[in-house]
Design an enzyme around this catalytic site. Structure first.
Site, PDB file in Angstrom:
ATOM      1  N   GLY A  60       0.827  -1.207   0.000  1.00 16.10           N
ATOM      2  CA  GLY A  60       0.000   0.000   0.000  1.00 16.10           C
ATOM      3  C   GLY A  60       0.859   1.253   0.000  1.00 16.10           C
TER       4      GLY A  60
ATOM      5  CE1 TYR B 294      -4.250   5.699   2.905  1.00 12.55           C
ATOM      6  CE2 TYR B 294      -6.373   6.433   3.739  1.00 12.55           C
ATOM      7  CZ  TYR B 294      -5.629   5.593   2.943  1.00 12.55           C
ATOM      8  OH  TYR B 294      -6.260   4.655   2.179  1.00 12.55           O
TER       9      TYR B 294
END
Lengths: 158, 158
Positions: free
Chosen positions: A95, A129
């Site tokens: 990711g 994030y």
């Protein structure tokens, strides 16, 4: 390994889109099919681009993105629509590698922002994030018109 | 009257973008200039399209939009980035006329959704959109990477 998807990857991509929708508890919304997705990604008017993550030769994740535009910055943005890695292959950096490649593409293409949406209950994703340097912009709310409401309103246009 | 913008409308459009940013209390973010906007809207790679609202021959509002893509629907969406009508010319139907024309374009282009973002403190706008048939989708939060954080992260790409 990160690479751009080709038309030959569409069947694998449809499987990943379905897996993402199950993870997001939104599988009832999914009506994608291979022929239409191939046309929309690799046809005369491509709507989006796709990067794939491979692990030992197997496609294990994807990022689908396109360009939005900020009038305030006077520059395009890179908008990430979907990011997904198969649950059994997480924790191996796929990711993060997809996101970093997208950030590089955004900088190379002179984009002012790299943006995406996250579900408010997805705390692990939000923390991930933020650790990479992104920030939530909580004052903006998504507004959507769809289905019969969209058709009805469209019919009122002069 | 609603019409598509042309390159000749760019100076008027920049003025409206600045007026929108003042209304949104975001004018400190605005760095748009005419030459770049002309290239981004009417150059080799257009990033967005613009509709203008005219009142007695004067441009009084605009809508800037582009296509996003929903993998779940397997169809493009129509995404409205900016909608603005000069405050002194509101209440005359210009905003609704712009939105209705966009809804018609969305239906004509087989878009599954017509979407935009609204600031959570802008209650009059939210009520206006809901009355037209739109709905807030509050569980999605906007996430943004920009500036130095974006450059730093881009540099980590393999």
């Amino acid at each position: 390994m990160i690479r751009p998807a080709t038309a030959a990857d569409v069947p694998a991509l449809v499987q990943l889109i379905r897996a993402l929708s199950e993870y997001e508890k939104l599988s009832h919304q999914v009506v994608v099919d291979e022929a239409r997705l191939r046309e929309h990604l690799f046809g005369a008017r491509p709507y989006a681009e796709v990067l794939l993550a491979e692990d030992a030769g197997r496609v294990v994740g994807y990022a689908l993105y396109f360009h939005s535009y900020s009038t305030f910055l006077g520059r395009p943005s890179l908008y990430l629509e979907d990011l997904f890695v198969l649950p059994e292959l997480r924790g191996r950096g796929h990711g993060k590698a997809l996101l970093a490649r997208l950030a590089r593409i955004a900088v190379e293409r002179d984009c002012g922002r790299f943006e995406w949406m996250v579900l408010d209950w997805n705390t692990p994703a939000i923390q991930f994030y933020e650790a990479l340097g992104a920030a939530l912009v909580p004052e903006w709310k998504l507004c959507r018109m769809t289905g019969d409401a969209l058709k009805r309103f469209a019919a009122t246009a002069a």
